[in-house]
Design a protein around this motif. Structure first.
Motif, short mmCIF file in Angstrom:
data_model
loop_
_atom_site.label_atom_id
_atom_site.label_comp_id
_atom_site.label_asym_id
_atom_site.label_seq_id
_atom_site.Cartn_x
_atom_site.Cartn_y
_atom_site.Cartn_z
N VAL A 97 -11.13 1.00 -5.80
CA VAL A 97 -10.26 -0.01 -7.25
C VAL A 97 -8.58 0.03 -5.48
CG1 VAL A 97 -8.71 0.69 -8.68
CG2 VAL A 97 -11.36 1.11 -8.77
N ALA A 98 -8.75 1.11 -5.26
CA ALA A 98 -6.81 0.87 -4.59
C ALA A 98 -7.31 0.29 -3.42
CB ALA A 98 -6.43 2.29 -4.32
N SER A 99 -6.13 -0.96 -3.26
CA SER A 99 -6.98 -1.90 -2.75
C SER A 99 -6.28 -1.37 -0.50
CB SER A 99 -5.60 -2.98 -2.03
OG SER A 99 -5.88 -4.37 -1.26
N PHE A 135 -0.13 -18.04 -2.96
CA PHE A 135 -0.12 -16.64 -3.86
C PHE A 135 -1.32 -15.95 -3.90
CE2 PHE A 135 0.26 -20.51 -6.70
CZ PHE A 135 0.85 -20.08 -7.05
N ILE A 136 -1.77 -14.63 -3.12
CA ILE A 136 -1.79 -13.95 -2.81
C ILE A 136 -2.89 -12.95 -3.29
CG2 ILE A 136 -1.28 -11.79 -1.16
CD1 ILE A 136 1.30 -12.89 -0.47
N SER A 137 -4.04 -13.00 -3.44
CA SER A 137 -4.72 -12.26 -3.73
C SER A 137 -6.39 -11.32 -3.38
CB SER A 137 -4.75 -12.81 -5.46
OG SER A 137 -6.26 -12.00 -6.21
N GLN A 138 -6.61 -10.51 -3.62
CA GLN A 138 -7.68 -9.57 -3.00
C GLN A 138 -8.29 -9.96 -3.37
OE1 GLN A 138 -10.42 -7.93 -2.14
NE2 GLN A 138 -10.24 -7.43 -4.50
N SER A 139 -9.29 -9.81 -4.54
CA SER A 139 -9.90 -10.56 -5.67
C SER A 139 -10.02 -12.88 -6.14
CB SER A 139 -9.71 -10.21 -7.41
OG SER A 139 -8.85 -10.58 -7.69
N GLY A 140 -8.96 -12.99 -5.94
CA GLY A 140 -8.57 -14.02 -5.85
C GLY A 140 -8.93 -15.00 -8.35
N THR A 168 -0.66 -4.82 -5.35
CA THR A 168 -0.60 -4.57 -3.72
C THR A 168 -0.19 -5.61 -2.53
OG1 THR A 168 -1.77 -2.70 -3.32
CG2 THR A 168 -1.91 -3.67 -1.46
N SER A 169 -1.12 -6.48 -3.09
CA SER A 169 -0.69 -7.75 -2.78
C SER A 169 1.12 -8.70 -2.73
CB SER A 169 -1.41 -9.56 -3.39
OG SER A 169 -2.95 -8.84 -3.42
N TYR A 170 1.15 -8.05 -4.07
CA TYR A 170 2.62 -8.47 -3.86
C TYR A 170 3.85 -8.06 -2.62
CZ TYR A 170 7.15 -8.23 -5.88
OH TYR A 170 8.86 -8.49 -6.45
N ALA A 198 4.20 3.92 -2.46
CA ALA A 198 4.35 5.21 -3.87
C ALA A 198 3.25 4.52 -5.01
CB ALA A 198 5.70 4.91 -4.71
N LEU A 199 3.02 3.23 -4.95
CA LEU A 199 1.75 3.10 -5.42
C LEU A 199 -0.10 3.37 -5.71
CD1 LEU A 199 0.77 0.70 -7.62
CD2 LEU A 199 0.12 -0.51 -6.22
N LYS A 200 0.59 3.58 -3.98
CA LYS A 200 -1.24 4.04 -3.72
C LYS A 200 -1.36 5.86 -4.35
CE LYS A 200 -3.13 1.64 -2.71
NZ LYS A 200 -2.89 0.55 -2.84
N LEU A 201 -0.04 6.28 -4.12
CA LEU A 201 -0.20 7.61 -4.25
C LEU A 201 -0.17 8.28 -6.08
CD1 LEU A 201 0.08 10.52 -3.32
CD2 LEU A 201 2.56 10.60 -3.57
C1 F6R Z 1 -3.36 -1.26 -5.96
C2 F6R Z 1 -4.43 -2.54 -6.42
C3 F6R Z 1 -3.62 -3.33 -7.44
C4 F6R Z 1 -4.36 -4.79 -6.77
C5 F6R Z 1 -3.32 -6.29 -7.96
C6 F6R Z 1 -3.96 -7.37 -7.59
O1 F6R Z 1 -3.74 -0.29 -4.85
O2 F6R Z 1 -5.69 -2.74 -6.07
O3 F6R Z 1 -2.06 -2.93 -6.99
O4 F6R Z 1 -3.85 -5.47 -6.28
O5 F6R Z 1 -4.35 -6.31 -9.13
O6 F6R Z 1 -5.24 -7.85 -7.38
P1 F6R Z 1 -5.41 -9.14 -6.63
O7 F6R Z 1 -5.31 -8.69 -4.95
O8 F6R Z 1 -6.78 -8.80 -6.35
O9 F6R Z 1 -4.82 -10.09 -7.48
#
Ligand code: F6R
Length: 364
Positions: free
Chosen positions: A153-155, A100-105, A57-59, A238-241
Protein backbone atom coordinates in the motif's frame (compact mmCIF):
# COMPACT_ATOMS: atom_id res chain seq x y z
CA UNK A 1 4.92 -13.23 -5.48
CA UNK A 2 7.17 -12.10 -2.67
CA UNK A 3 10.03 -14.45 -3.50
CA UNK A 4 12.65 -14.30 -0.78
CA UNK A 5 11.23 -11.16 0.72
CA UNK A 6 9.12 -10.95 3.82
CA UNK A 7 6.83 -8.21 2.53
CA UNK A 8 5.82 -6.75 -0.83
CA UNK A 9 7.01 -3.36 0.33
CA UNK A 10 10.48 -4.75 0.99
CA UNK A 11 10.54 -6.50 -2.38
CA UNK A 12 9.46 -3.32 -4.13
CA UNK A 13 12.11 -1.24 -2.35
CA UNK A 14 14.76 -3.68 -3.60
CA UNK A 15 13.36 -3.68 -7.14
CA UNK A 16 14.14 0.01 -7.53
CA UNK A 17 17.51 -0.24 -9.31
CA UNK A 18 15.89 -2.51 -11.92
CA UNK A 19 12.66 -0.63 -12.45
CA UNK A 20 14.32 2.79 -12.46
CA UNK A 21 16.74 1.47 -15.12
CA UNK A 22 13.77 0.11 -17.09
CA UNK A 23 11.99 3.44 -16.85
CA UNK A 24 15.07 5.44 -17.81
CA UNK A 25 15.62 3.16 -20.79
CA UNK A 26 12.51 4.48 -22.42
CA UNK A 27 13.43 8.15 -21.82
CA UNK A 28 17.19 8.28 -22.39
CA UNK A 29 18.75 7.58 -25.76
CA UNK A 30 22.17 6.09 -25.11
CA UNK A 31 23.30 6.47 -28.70
CA UNK A 32 23.50 10.27 -28.57
CA UNK A 33 23.04 10.79 -24.81
CA UNK A 34 19.80 12.67 -25.27
CA UNK A 35 16.38 12.67 -23.66
CA UNK A 36 13.51 11.40 -25.79
CA UNK A 37 9.93 11.63 -24.61
CA UNK A 38 7.44 9.11 -25.96
CA UNK A 39 4.41 10.00 -28.09
CA UNK A 40 4.55 13.76 -28.40
CA UNK A 41 2.47 15.37 -31.07
CA UNK A 42 2.42 18.96 -29.93
CA UNK A 43 4.96 21.70 -29.41
CA UNK A 44 6.38 21.55 -25.90
CA UNK A 45 8.42 24.70 -26.48
CA UNK A 46 5.15 26.67 -26.52
CA UNK A 47 4.44 25.80 -22.87
CA UNK A 48 4.54 28.92 -20.69
CA UNK A 49 3.85 27.48 -17.26
CA UNK A 50 3.34 24.14 -15.57
CA UNK A 51 0.71 23.19 -13.01
CA UNK A 52 1.44 19.97 -11.13
CA UNK A 53 -1.40 18.22 -9.34
CA UNK A 54 -1.20 14.99 -7.32
CA UNK A 55 -1.83 13.40 -3.91
CA UNK A 56 0.38 11.81 -1.25
CA UNK A 57 3.71 10.42 -2.33
CA UNK A 58 3.07 11.38 -5.97
CA UNK A 59 2.66 14.97 -4.80
CA UNK A 60 6.11 14.86 -3.20
CA UNK A 61 7.59 13.68 -6.50
CA UNK A 62 5.94 16.75 -8.01
CA UNK A 63 7.59 18.99 -5.41
CA UNK A 64 11.00 17.71 -6.47
CA UNK A 65 10.05 18.28 -10.11
CA UNK A 66 9.28 21.92 -9.37
CA UNK A 67 12.96 22.45 -8.46
CA UNK A 68 14.12 20.76 -11.64
CA UNK A 69 11.67 22.45 -14.03
CA UNK A 70 12.48 25.85 -12.59
CA UNK A 71 16.24 25.35 -12.45
CA UNK A 72 16.73 23.62 -15.81
CA UNK A 73 13.90 24.91 -17.97
CA UNK A 74 13.24 28.24 -16.19
CA UNK A 75 9.53 27.41 -16.32
CA UNK A 76 7.25 28.76 -13.59
CA UNK A 77 5.71 25.83 -11.74
CA UNK A 78 2.68 25.76 -9.53
CA UNK A 79 1.95 22.65 -7.48
CA UNK A 80 -1.02 21.65 -5.38
CA UNK A 81 -2.75 18.72 -3.74
CA UNK A 82 -5.55 17.55 -6.03
CA UNK A 83 -8.11 17.95 -3.24
CA UNK A 84 -7.15 21.61 -2.77
CA UNK A 85 -6.63 22.46 -6.42
CA UNK A 86 -10.10 21.34 -7.43
CA UNK A 87 -11.92 23.66 -5.10
CA UNK A 88 -9.82 26.81 -5.29
CA UNK A 89 -10.71 28.15 -8.72
CA UNK A 90 -7.09 28.11 -9.98
CA UNK A 91 -5.92 30.57 -12.64
CA UNK A 92 -5.29 28.53 -15.80
CA UNK A 93 -3.97 30.61 -18.67
CA UNK A 94 -3.41 29.66 -22.32
CA UNK A 95 -0.07 27.92 -22.88
CA UNK A 96 -0.33 26.00 -19.63
CA UNK A 97 0.70 22.40 -19.19
CA UNK A 98 -1.20 20.61 -16.43
CA UNK A 99 0.80 17.62 -15.20
CA UNK A 100 -0.90 14.93 -13.12
CA UNK A 101 1.21 12.42 -11.24
CA UNK A 102 -0.35 9.18 -10.07
CA UNK A 103 0.82 5.62 -9.57
CA UNK A 104 -2.66 4.16 -10.02
CA UNK A 105 -4.01 6.68 -12.51
CA UNK A 106 -7.34 6.35 -10.70
CA UNK A 107 -7.10 8.62 -7.64
CA UNK A 108 -10.48 10.36 -7.59
CA UNK A 109 -9.35 13.88 -6.71
CA UNK A 110 -6.49 13.82 -9.22
CA UNK A 111 -8.78 12.54 -11.97
CA UNK A 112 -11.38 15.22 -11.24
CA UNK A 113 -8.65 17.88 -11.34
CA UNK A 114 -7.49 16.51 -14.69
CA UNK A 115 -10.99 16.82 -16.13
CA UNK A 116 -11.22 20.36 -14.80
CA UNK A 117 -7.96 21.35 -16.50
CA UNK A 118 -8.95 19.70 -19.75
CA UNK A 119 -12.23 21.59 -19.79
CA UNK A 120 -10.26 24.79 -19.11
CA UNK A 121 -8.14 24.24 -22.23
CA UNK A 122 -4.87 23.20 -20.60
CA UNK A 123 -2.61 20.68 -22.27
CA UNK A 124 -2.93 17.61 -20.07
CA UNK A 125 0.07 15.39 -19.34
CA UNK A 126 -0.03 12.39 -17.02
CA UNK A 127 2.74 10.50 -15.30
CA UNK A 128 1.18 7.16 -14.42
CA UNK A 129 2.31 3.64 -13.61
CA UNK A 130 -0.86 1.89 -14.82
CA UNK A 131 -1.00 2.38 -18.60
CA UNK A 132 -4.65 1.33 -18.90
CA UNK A 133 -5.83 3.73 -16.18
CA UNK A 134 -8.49 6.43 -16.53
CA UNK A 135 -5.87 9.20 -16.35
CA UNK A 136 -3.81 7.59 -19.12
CA UNK A 137 -6.89 7.37 -21.33
CA UNK A 138 -7.88 11.00 -20.88
CA UNK A 139 -4.49 12.70 -21.29
CA UNK A 140 -2.96 14.49 -24.27
CA UNK A 141 0.52 13.32 -23.29
CA UNK A 142 1.26 10.07 -21.46
CA UNK A 143 4.51 9.64 -19.57
CA UNK A 144 4.58 6.07 -18.29
CA UNK A 145 6.68 4.83 -15.41
CA UNK A 146 7.73 1.20 -15.77
CA UNK A 147 7.74 0.25 -12.10
CA UNK A 148 5.54 -2.81 -12.66
CA UNK A 149 2.62 -3.58 -10.34
CA UNK A 150 3.01 -2.00 -6.92
CA UNK A 151 1.32 -4.22 -4.34
CA UNK A 152 2.43 -2.72 -1.00
CA UNK A 153 0.00 0.00 0.00
CA UNK A 154 2.87 2.39 0.76
CA UNK A 155 4.27 3.67 -2.52
CA UNK A 156 8.00 3.06 -3.01
CA UNK A 157 9.23 2.04 -6.45
CA UNK A 158 6.57 4.10 -8.22
CA UNK A 159 8.01 7.19 -6.50
CA UNK A 160 11.60 6.74 -7.65
CA UNK A 161 10.41 5.93 -11.18
CA UNK A 162 8.30 9.11 -11.14
CA UNK A 163 11.40 11.09 -10.13
CA UNK A 164 13.43 9.53 -12.95
CA UNK A 165 10.82 10.53 -15.55
CA UNK A 166 10.40 14.01 -14.07
CA UNK A 167 14.15 14.67 -14.25
CA UNK A 168 14.13 13.55 -17.89
CA UNK A 169 11.10 15.73 -18.59
CA UNK A 170 12.74 18.78 -17.00
CA UNK A 171 15.89 18.25 -19.07
CA UNK A 172 13.82 17.80 -22.22
CA UNK A 173 11.86 20.99 -21.55
CA UNK A 174 15.16 22.79 -20.97
CA UNK A 175 16.39 21.66 -24.39
CA UNK A 176 13.14 22.61 -26.12
CA UNK A 177 13.18 26.04 -24.52
CA UNK A 178 16.78 26.66 -25.52
CA UNK A 179 18.01 26.65 -21.91
CA UNK A 180 20.18 23.56 -22.29
CA UNK A 181 22.83 23.06 -24.92
CA UNK A 182 23.87 19.58 -26.00
CA UNK A 183 26.59 19.37 -23.37
CA UNK A 184 24.16 20.18 -20.58
CA UNK A 185 21.67 17.65 -21.87
CA UNK A 186 24.39 14.98 -22.07
CA UNK A 187 25.40 15.82 -18.52
CA UNK A 188 21.92 15.25 -17.14
CA UNK A 189 21.58 12.03 -19.12
CA UNK A 190 24.92 10.80 -17.74
CA UNK A 191 23.93 11.59 -14.14
CA UNK A 192 20.53 9.94 -14.52
CA UNK A 193 22.17 6.86 -15.99
CA UNK A 194 24.16 6.56 -12.73
CA UNK A 195 20.96 6.33 -10.68
CA UNK A 196 20.42 2.53 -10.77
CA UNK A 197 23.96 1.82 -9.50
CA UNK A 198 23.60 4.52 -6.84
CA UNK A 199 20.29 2.99 -5.73
CA UNK A 200 22.07 -0.35 -5.38
CA UNK A 201 24.77 1.27 -3.30
CA UNK A 202 22.10 2.83 -1.07
CA UNK A 203 20.35 -0.54 -0.67
CA UNK A 204 23.62 -2.06 0.50
CA UNK A 205 23.06 -0.15 3.78
CA UNK A 206 19.86 -2.05 4.53
CA UNK A 207 21.44 -3.92 7.45
CA UNK A 208 22.72 -0.69 9.06
CA UNK A 209 19.22 0.74 8.91
CA UNK A 210 17.67 -2.45 10.32
CA UNK A 211 20.19 -2.30 13.16
CA UNK A 212 19.22 1.22 14.18
CA UNK A 213 15.43 0.82 13.83
CA UNK A 214 15.11 0.10 17.57
CA UNK A 215 16.30 3.67 18.22
CA UNK A 216 13.25 5.05 16.40
CA UNK A 217 10.61 2.41 17.21
CA UNK A 218 9.88 3.60 20.79
CA UNK A 219 9.44 7.26 19.75
CA UNK A 220 6.03 8.92 19.80
CA UNK A 221 7.10 11.67 17.42
CA UNK A 222 9.84 11.91 14.81
CA UNK A 223 11.02 14.90 12.79
CA UNK A 224 12.56 14.71 9.31
CA UNK A 225 14.60 17.61 7.96
CA UNK A 226 15.78 18.28 4.41
CA UNK A 227 16.68 21.20 2.18
CA UNK A 228 16.15 22.15 -1.44
CA UNK A 229 15.21 19.19 -3.63
CA UNK A 230 15.70 16.92 -0.62
CA UNK A 231 13.08 18.76 1.43
CA UNK A 232 10.23 16.79 -0.24
CA UNK A 233 12.12 13.64 0.81
CA UNK A 234 11.74 14.74 4.43
CA UNK A 235 7.99 14.99 3.84
CA UNK A 236 8.00 11.59 2.16
CA UNK A 237 9.97 10.07 5.06
CA UNK A 238 7.44 11.38 7.56
CA UNK A 239 4.52 10.10 5.47
CA UNK A 240 6.04 6.63 5.12
CA UNK A 241 6.74 6.36 8.84
CA UNK A 242 3.21 7.51 9.78
CA UNK A 243 1.59 5.16 7.30
CA UNK A 244 3.21 1.90 8.23
CA UNK A 245 4.57 2.29 11.77
CA UNK A 246 1.83 4.63 13.12
CA UNK A 247 4.44 6.88 14.69
CA UNK A 248 3.60 10.54 14.40
CA UNK A 249 6.16 12.21 12.14
CA UNK A 250 6.59 15.59 10.48
CA UNK A 251 8.84 16.67 7.66
CA UNK A 252 10.26 20.18 7.69
CA UNK A 253 12.47 22.29 5.53
CA UNK A 254 15.65 22.42 7.66
CA UNK A 255 15.65 26.21 7.83
CA UNK A 256 12.03 26.34 9.01
CA UNK A 257 12.76 24.42 12.17
CA UNK A 258 13.71 27.43 14.21
CA UNK A 259 10.40 29.06 13.31
CA UNK A 260 8.39 26.73 15.50
CA UNK A 261 9.02 23.00 15.47
CA UNK A 262 12.26 23.39 17.43
CA UNK A 263 10.00 23.79 20.49
CA UNK A 264 9.26 20.06 20.19
CA UNK A 265 12.88 19.01 20.43
CA UNK A 266 13.96 16.94 23.41
CA UNK A 267 15.74 13.62 23.85
CA UNK A 268 12.51 11.71 23.12
CA UNK A 269 12.04 13.13 19.61
CA UNK A 270 14.50 11.66 17.09
CA UNK A 271 15.41 14.04 14.26
CA UNK A 272 16.30 12.40 10.95
CA UNK A 273 18.40 14.74 8.83
CA UNK A 274 18.66 14.09 5.08
CA UNK A 275 21.73 15.98 3.97
CA UNK A 276 23.92 15.01 1.03
CA UNK A 277 27.18 16.97 1.14
CA UNK A 278 27.15 19.91 -1.23
CA UNK A 279 26.44 23.64 -1.35
CA UNK A 280 23.54 23.48 1.16
CA UNK A 281 25.33 21.21 3.62
CA UNK A 282 26.84 23.90 5.87
CA UNK A 283 23.41 25.42 6.42
CA UNK A 284 22.06 22.07 7.49
CA UNK A 285 24.99 21.54 9.86
CA UNK A 286 24.01 24.69 11.71
CA UNK A 287 20.41 23.45 11.91
CA UNK A 288 21.77 20.22 13.40
CA UNK A 289 23.67 22.23 16.01
CA UNK A 290 20.43 23.96 16.98
CA UNK A 291 18.85 20.54 17.52
CA UNK A 292 21.80 19.18 19.46
CA UNK A 293 21.96 22.22 21.74
CA UNK A 294 18.43 21.33 22.88
CA UNK A 295 19.26 17.72 23.66
CA UNK A 296 17.85 16.42 20.38
CA UNK A 297 18.95 13.03 19.05
CA UNK A 298 19.99 13.08 15.42
CA UNK A 299 20.13 10.39 12.77
CA UNK A 300 22.26 11.83 9.98
CA UNK A 301 21.74 10.41 6.49
CA UNK A 302 24.60 11.68 4.35
CA UNK A 303 27.59 10.56 2.31
CA UNK A 304 31.01 9.73 3.76
CA UNK A 305 32.13 13.33 3.43
CA UNK A 306 29.06 14.69 5.21
CA UNK A 307 29.32 12.10 7.96
CA UNK A 308 33.03 12.85 8.46
CA UNK A 309 32.18 16.51 8.88
CA UNK A 310 29.01 16.39 10.94
CA UNK A 311 28.48 12.82 12.14
CA UNK A 312 30.08 13.27 15.52
CA UNK A 313 27.58 13.45 18.35
CA UNK A 314 24.78 11.95 16.24
CA UNK A 315 22.72 9.09 17.69
CA UNK A 316 23.30 7.22 14.41
CA UNK A 317 24.60 7.85 10.91
CA UNK A 318 23.50 6.18 7.69
CA UNK A 319 25.95 6.37 4.85
CA UNK A 320 24.78 6.97 1.30
CA UNK A 321 26.94 6.91 -1.82
CA UNK A 322 28.23 10.31 -2.87
CA UNK A 323 26.08 11.31 -5.83
CA UNK A 324 25.38 14.24 -8.09
CA UNK A 325 22.70 16.53 -6.54
CA UNK A 326 20.37 15.72 -9.44
CA UNK A 327 19.95 12.10 -8.38
CA UNK A 328 20.16 12.66 -4.61
CA UNK A 329 16.34 12.70 -4.24
CA UNK A 330 16.15 9.25 -5.86
CA UNK A 331 18.98 7.83 -3.78
CA UNK A 332 17.76 9.32 -0.47
CA UNK A 333 14.32 7.80 -1.08
CA UNK A 334 15.91 4.44 -0.22
CA UNK A 335 16.95 5.17 3.40
CA UNK A 336 13.66 7.00 3.94
CA UNK A 337 11.72 3.91 2.82
CA UNK A 338 13.95 1.47 4.69
CA UNK A 339 13.74 3.43 7.95
CA UNK A 340 9.93 3.27 7.82
CA UNK A 341 10.03 -0.37 6.81
CA UNK A 342 12.38 -1.56 9.56
CA UNK A 343 10.71 0.53 12.25
CA UNK A 344 7.34 -0.96 11.26
CA UNK A 345 8.81 -4.48 11.33
CA UNK A 346 10.32 -3.76 14.77
CA UNK A 347 6.90 -2.62 15.97
CA UNK A 348 5.15 -5.60 14.39
CA UNK A 349 2.64 -3.59 12.36
CA UNK A 350 1.12 -4.85 9.09
CA UNK A 351 3.59 -3.41 6.59
CA UNK A 352 1.78 -4.26 3.36
CA UNK A 353 -1.76 -3.52 4.57
CA UNK A 354 -1.58 -0.63 7.04
CA UNK A 355 -4.79 0.07 8.92
CA UNK A 356 -7.28 2.52 7.39
CA UNK A 357 -5.47 2.72 4.04
CA UNK A 358 -6.29 1.47 0.56
CA UNK A 359 -3.97 1.16 -2.42
CA UNK A 360 -6.10 3.24 -4.69
CA UNK A 361 -8.21 6.10 -3.33
CA UNK A 362 -11.14 6.25 -5.70
CA UNK A 363 -13.41 8.22 -3.39
CA UNK A 364 -13.08 11.97 -2.98
C1 F6R B 1 1.82 6.84 0.21
C2 F6R B 1 0.79 6.49 -0.77
C3 F6R B 1 -0.28 7.49 -1.06
C4 F6R B 1 -0.41 7.67 -2.59
C5 F6R B 1 -1.59 8.59 -2.91
C6 F6R B 1 -1.68 8.87 -4.40
O1 F6R B 1 2.68 5.79 0.43
O2 F6R B 1 0.82 5.44 -1.34
O3 F6R B 1 -0.03 8.71 -0.44
O4 F6R B 1 0.79 8.19 -3.06
O5 F6R B 1 -2.78 8.01 -2.47
O6 F6R B 1 -1.89 7.72 -5.13
P1 F6R B 1 -1.66 7.68 -6.69
O7 F6R B 1 -0.22 7.94 -6.93
O8 F6R B 1 -2.08 6.31 -7.12
O9 F6R B 1 -2.53 8.76 -7.28
Amino acid sequence: EKGNFRHFMQKEIFEQPTVVAQTLNSYLRQIDQSVALPQIDFDLSAIRRVTIVACGTSYYAGMVAKYWLETFARLPVDIDFASEFRYRDPVLEPGGLALFISQSGETADTLAALRHCKAAGQTVAVLVNVPTSSMAREADLRLPTHAGPEIGVASTKAFTCQLAVLAALAAHMAVRRGRFDRAEERDVVAHLAEAPAALNAALAHDADIAAMAHLIAPARDVLYLGRGPDYPLALEGALKLKEISYIHAEGYASGEMKHGPIALIDEAVPVIVLAPSGPLFEKTVSNMQEVRARGGKIVLVSDAEGIAEAGEGCMATIEMPRVHPLIAPLVYAVPVQLIAYHVAVAKGTDVDQPRNLAKSVTVE
